[in-house]
Write an enzyme that holds these catalytic residues in place. Structure first.
Site, PDB file in Angstrom:
ATOM      1  N   ALA A  18       1.013  -1.002   0.091  1.00  0.00           N
ATOM      2  CA  ALA A  18      -0.067  -0.035   0.071  1.00  0.00           C
ATOM      3  C   ALA A  18       1.087   1.112   0.012  1.00  0.00           C
ATOM      4  O   ALA A  18       1.709   1.347   0.666  1.00  0.00           O
ATOM      5  CB  ALA A  18      -0.878  -0.070   1.144  1.00  0.00           C
ATOM      6  N   ASP A 259       7.468   1.998 -13.696  1.00  0.00           N
ATOM      7  CA  ASP A 259       6.538   0.884 -13.635  1.00  0.00           C
ATOM      8  C   ASP A 259       5.745   0.940 -14.775  1.00  0.00           C
ATOM      9  O   ASP A 259       5.734   0.119 -15.526  1.00  0.00           O
ATOM     10  CB  ASP A 259       5.782   0.748 -12.326  1.00  0.00           C
ATOM     11  CG  ASP A 259       6.963   0.754 -11.003  1.00  0.00           C
ATOM     12  OD1 ASP A 259       7.984   0.018 -11.261  1.00  0.00           O
ATOM     13  OD2 ASP A 259       6.575   1.301 -10.195  1.00  0.00           O
TER      14      ASP A 259
HETATM   15  O1  RIB Z   1       8.180   2.508  -8.450  1.00  0.00           O
HETATM   16  C1  RIB Z   1       7.435   2.916  -7.422  1.00  0.00           C
HETATM   17  C2  RIB Z   1       6.876   2.026  -6.404  1.00  0.00           C
HETATM   18  O2  RIB Z   1       8.232   1.966  -5.534  1.00  0.00           O
HETATM   19  C3  RIB Z   1       6.009   2.601  -5.254  1.00  0.00           C
HETATM   20  O3  RIB Z   1       4.726   2.092  -5.724  1.00  0.00           O
HETATM   21  C4  RIB Z   1       6.484   2.012  -4.258  1.00  0.00           C
HETATM   22  O4  RIB Z   1       5.340   1.218  -3.472  1.00  0.00           O
HETATM   23  C5  RIB Z   1       7.821   1.362  -4.271  1.00  0.00           C
HETATM   24  O5  RIB Z   1       7.795   0.102  -4.110  1.00  0.00           O
END
Ligand code: RIB
Length: 312
Positions: A18, A259
């Site tokens: 989270a 991501d």
């Molecule tokens: O890359 C971003 C993510 O890195 C975030 O959502 C946080 O949870 C970390 O894991």
């Protein structure tokens, strides 16, 4: 929760946490309290964000991870149900689902993160073996370094043996065994991670090319070095090309841009896009994600990214 017998285009191994995101003008120093300008809680974790990015980016996507049996775990399951993600999840009775503290600079969108993986810290090579079939049947396998490295290694080995395309996002910058390099069709460090892997400071495209050469020497197929607002360098033995980022009006939150890049890269490769075009798609998706707050919630759909790309 285990969804057996399904075939997915993209399989991602990683953690869910989270995200607790605090916006403020600056980070407080030790011993100081400052007033912030915003707070939001939502789904996060690099692997889980990449799974949402891949699913919204058009790929049938599976996610392998470990959760606790608690409210944050419920948030994860609700997110994946909503996004149509196939879950290969175990749930611990004792360990909590992880969480991340995220500082977002409310002027620039820059971020700083502390992540606690919780139950996902106990993902093992056996967790991966238990999901061998779905990895072997996938077109693309993606992992990172938020869960234990032995699991990342096992996943990359399985994928390579099955000719599943491998994308390794070496984030956060942690040590890993050298044998991983030769298992990477694509490695996707940002400039900081590329510097930590190669010892070459990356502050220009020429630096990134030298770091890319060092990664090729170590055995990777293609180095994709992301350079923030400058874009991404596509670098292999045949081609070295800088793919510029899209221009955006206002950067709201850069958290999760990497991501967005990795998930959309995987989705585009899985549908057979030419690798350079796949990077263009991934770049555009990452550019759109920084115009929205949050991580997983900020991921664009395939249609949104394609429309943005078509505008040039
Ligand atoms: O890359 C971003 C993510 O890195 C975030 O959502 C946080 O949870 C970390 O894991």
């Amino acid at each position: 929760m285990i969804d057996t017998g399904q075939k997915c285009d993209v399989v991602i191994l990683g953690i869910f946490v989270a995200d607790l995101a605090f916006s403020a003008r600056r980070m407080p120093v030790i011993g100081e309290t400052i007033a912030g300008s915003g707070f939001a809680m939502g789904p996060g974790g690099k692997g889980a964000n990449q799974a949402v990015a891949s699913a919204r980016g058009g790929a049938k996507t599976a996610f392998i991870s470990r959760l606790g049996k608690d409210d944050f775990g419920e948030m994860a399951l609700a997110t994946w149900a909503r996004e149509g993600i196939v879950t290969r999840i175990s749930q611990s009775e004792n360990d909590p689902t992880g969480a991340a503290f995220i500082f977002v600079n409310d002027q620039t969108g820059d971020n700083a993160v502390i992540v606690v993986p919780g139950a996902a810290a106990k993902i093992t090579a056996q967790t991966v073996q238990d999901n061998a079939e779905i990895i072997e049947n996938a077109k693309v396998f993606v992992t990172q370094l938020e869960q234990p490295v032995e699991a990342a290694l096992a996943g990359l080995q399985l994928a390579r043996t099955a000719d599943t395309v491998t994308v390794f996002n070496p984030a956060p910058a942690e040590e890993f065994p050298e044998e991983i390099y030769a298992l990477c069709d694509y490695i996707t460090p940002n400039e900081t991670e590329a510097a930590s892997l190669t010892g070459i400071e990356v502050s220009s495209v020429e630096d990134a090319k030298r770091a890319g050469d060092a990664l090729l020497e170590k055995g990777v197929g293609t180095a994709l070095i992301t350079l923030g607002e400058a874009g991404a360098l596509f670098h292999n033995r045949e081609t070295s090309q800088m793919i510029p980022a899209i221009s955006v009006n206002k950067v709201v939150d850069t958290t999760g841009a990497g991501d967005a890049f990795n998930g959309n890269l995987a989705a585009a490769l899985a549908r057979g896009e030419d690798p350079l075009q796949a990077v263009r798609f991934a770049n555009a998706a990452a550019g759109l994600s920084v115009t929205r707050p949050g991580t997983a919630p900020a991921m664009p759909t395939q249609k949104e990214t394609a429309e943005r790309l078509s505008r040039g």
